[in-house]
Design a protein around this motif. Sequence first.
Motif, PDB file in Angstrom:
ATOM      1  N   ASP A 206      35.684  39.187  29.397  1.00 36.14           N
ATOM      2  CA  ASP A 206      35.032  40.470  29.118  1.00 36.14           C
ATOM      3  C   ASP A 206      35.872  41.629  29.648  1.00 36.14           C
ATOM      4  O   ASP A 206      35.388  42.764  29.722  1.00 36.14           O
ATOM      5  CB  ASP A 206      33.644  40.520  29.770  1.00 36.14           C
ATOM      6  CG  ASP A 206      32.684  39.502  29.171  1.00 36.14           C
ATOM      7  OD1 ASP A 206      32.922  39.065  28.024  1.00 36.14           O
ATOM      8  OD2 ASP A 206      31.710  39.122  29.854  1.00 36.14           O
ATOM      9  N   LEU A 207      37.118  41.353  30.016  1.00 31.93           N
ATOM     10  CA  LEU A 207      38.018  42.389  30.537  1.00 31.93           C
ATOM     11  C   LEU A 207      38.772  43.013  29.370  1.00 31.93           C
ATOM     12  O   LEU A 207      39.716  42.427  28.829  1.00 31.93           O
ATOM     13  CB  LEU A 207      38.976  41.795  31.565  1.00 31.93           C
ATOM     14  CG  LEU A 207      38.338  41.398  32.900  1.00 31.93           C
ATOM     15  CD1 LEU A 207      39.287  40.551  33.735  1.00 31.93           C
ATOM     16  CD2 LEU A 207      37.925  42.657  33.682  1.00 31.93           C
ATOM     17  N   ALA A 208      38.329  44.198  28.987  1.00 33.15           N
ATOM     18  CA  ALA A 208      38.875  44.882  27.814  1.00 33.15           C
ATOM     19  C   ALA A 208      39.976  45.850  28.210  1.00 33.15           C
ATOM     20  O   ALA A 208      39.909  46.501  29.265  1.00 33.15           O
ATOM     21  CB  ALA A 208      37.765  45.629  27.084  1.00 33.15           C
ATOM     22  N   ILE A 209      40.966  45.947  27.360  1.00 32.91           N
ATOM     23  CA  ILE A 209      42.051  46.900  27.581  1.00 32.91           C
ATOM     24  C   ILE A 209      41.538  48.302  27.268  1.00 32.91           C
ATOM     25  O   ILE A 209      40.977  48.543  26.200  1.00 32.91           O
ATOM     26  CB  ILE A 209      43.259  46.562  26.678  1.00 32.91           C
ATOM     27  CG1 ILE A 209      43.787  45.155  26.993  1.00 32.91           C
ATOM     28  CG2 ILE A 209      44.360  47.602  26.851  1.00 32.91           C
ATOM     29  CD1 ILE A 209      44.798  44.638  25.983  1.00 32.91           C
ATOM     30  N   ILE A 210      41.702  49.207  28.224  1.00 30.00           N
ATOM     31  CA  ILE A 210      41.290  50.596  28.024  1.00 30.00           C
ATOM     32  C   ILE A 210      42.531  51.472  27.921  1.00 30.00           C
ATOM     33  O   ILE A 210      43.647  50.986  28.030  1.00 30.00           O
ATOM     34  CB  ILE A 210      40.325  51.061  29.137  1.00 30.00           C
ATOM     35  CG1 ILE A 210      40.935  50.831  30.520  1.00 30.00           C
ATOM     36  CG2 ILE A 210      38.998  50.322  29.012  1.00 30.00           C
ATOM     37  CD1 ILE A 210      40.059  51.330  31.667  1.00 30.00           C
ATOM     38  N   GLY A 211      42.350  52.745  27.705  1.00 24.87           N
ATOM     39  CA  GLY A 211      43.436  53.593  27.233  1.00 24.87           C
ATOM     40  C   GLY A 211      44.528  54.030  28.180  1.00 24.87           C
ATOM     41  O   GLY A 211      45.004  55.169  28.095  1.00 24.87           O
ATOM     42  N   ARG A 212      44.983  53.155  29.093  1.00 24.58           N
ATOM     43  CA  ARG A 212      46.116  53.469  29.966  1.00 24.58           C
ATOM     44  C   ARG A 212      46.999  52.227  30.094  1.00 24.58           C
ATOM     45  O   ARG A 212      46.525  51.146  30.428  1.00 24.58           O
ATOM     46  CB  ARG A 212      45.660  53.910  31.368  1.00 24.58           C
ATOM     47  CG  ARG A 212      44.734  55.110  31.406  1.00 24.58           C
ATOM     48  CD  ARG A 212      45.406  56.407  31.006  1.00 24.58           C
ATOM     49  NE  ARG A 212      44.482  57.531  31.135  1.00 24.58           N
ATOM     50  CZ  ARG A 212      43.618  57.919  30.215  1.00 24.58           C
ATOM     51  NH1 ARG A 212      43.552  57.269  29.053  1.00 24.58           N
ATOM     52  NH2 ARG A 212      42.827  58.963  30.423  1.00 24.58           N
ATOM     53  N   TYR A 213      48.300  52.407  29.835  1.00 24.41           N
ATOM     54  CA  TYR A 213      49.249  51.307  29.891  1.00 24.41           C
ATOM     55  C   TYR A 213      50.495  51.779  30.644  1.00 24.41           C
ATOM     56  O   TYR A 213      51.062  52.824  30.304  1.00 24.41           O
ATOM     57  CB  TYR A 213      49.720  50.893  28.490  1.00 24.41           C
ATOM     58  CG  TYR A 213      48.646  50.692  27.444  1.00 24.41           C
ATOM     59  CD1 TYR A 213      48.336  49.420  26.973  1.00 24.41           C
ATOM     60  CD2 TYR A 213      47.977  51.780  26.871  1.00 24.41           C
ATOM     61  CE1 TYR A 213      47.383  49.232  25.976  1.00 24.41           C
ATOM     62  CE2 TYR A 213      47.013  51.600  25.883  1.00 24.41           C
ATOM     63  CZ  TYR A 213      46.728  50.325  25.440  1.00 24.41           C
ATOM     64  OH  TYR A 213      45.789  50.154  24.450  1.00 24.41           O
TER      65      TYR A 213
END
Length: 307
Positions: A206-213
């Motif tokens: 349930d660990l989703a990639i959010i908008g910072r890389y």
Amino acid sequence: MKNQKVKKAVIPAAGLGTRFLPATKALAKEMLPIVDKPTIQFIVEEAMASGIEDILIVTGRSKRAIEDHFDSNTELEDNLTEKHKDGLLKLVRETTMSNIKVNLYFTRQPHPNGLGDAVNRARSFIAGEPFVVMLGDDLMRDKTPLTKQLIDCYDETHASTIAVMKVPHEEVNKYGVIDPIGETAPDLYNVKAFVEKPDVDKAPSDLAIIGRYLLTPEIFDMLDKQKAGAGGEIQLTDAIDALNKTQRVFAHEFKGQRFDVGNKEGYMETSIQYGLRHPETKDALRKYIIDLGKKLESEGKKKPAGK
């Protein structure tokens, strides 16, 4: 290479903004205001607060307003000066490139060919350095800015690090998701694979990639070879998964507040949340919400059962 500081950021802002049509037919979605500040300004401010020195904003057609927002407006400034509106004049000047403590650059993505393609257009700007990708759909709030958290991770690991956050399981198909192996430090995960928008019943976590890389420059080699993925576009998540097979890519779990302004409901909720903190609106807005809540509750009680 390993001792390089993270000084550059890329903000992709070339999307068509179809979720906000017709408003975005001629207006960049990144210029939609949260109370009185366009969303992209929050992103630039986070970058500045994290020690970023150079920002490349990747724009597209109908995005000229973004450049204009960060440019000077002499006529407006003169008008505010003549009318002694010093507070507003200060706000306007704080957004001007000559006054903010970061260098802004702009380039175009001719066709909306995916996030991976937009990032790949920053290759010459990045010039072999580690860098941060910051998406305008996600506003973050925490004691330490999320971008600074990623930079701190990089200073320890010298590896690419992706921000992730736990989301409701039934929503994982809206995101890229990680398949974690285990924690190497508090909130820092080794990752087996990065999966773009998996089916809910097949999601590895349930660990989703959010908008910072935070990415090392080797990502560009992966993007050059990347074939179109979900939606027929070049997906950054796919390139990150390929990079993870040649060098370690970590995931950092963000535990602050995330505001998704990429859809109507999230945008409205964010506007209310920020309005409740804005000095000019917080008191009146709070009273309005309380009064409206009472009215809606009363209307709900009056509504006949089963209707």
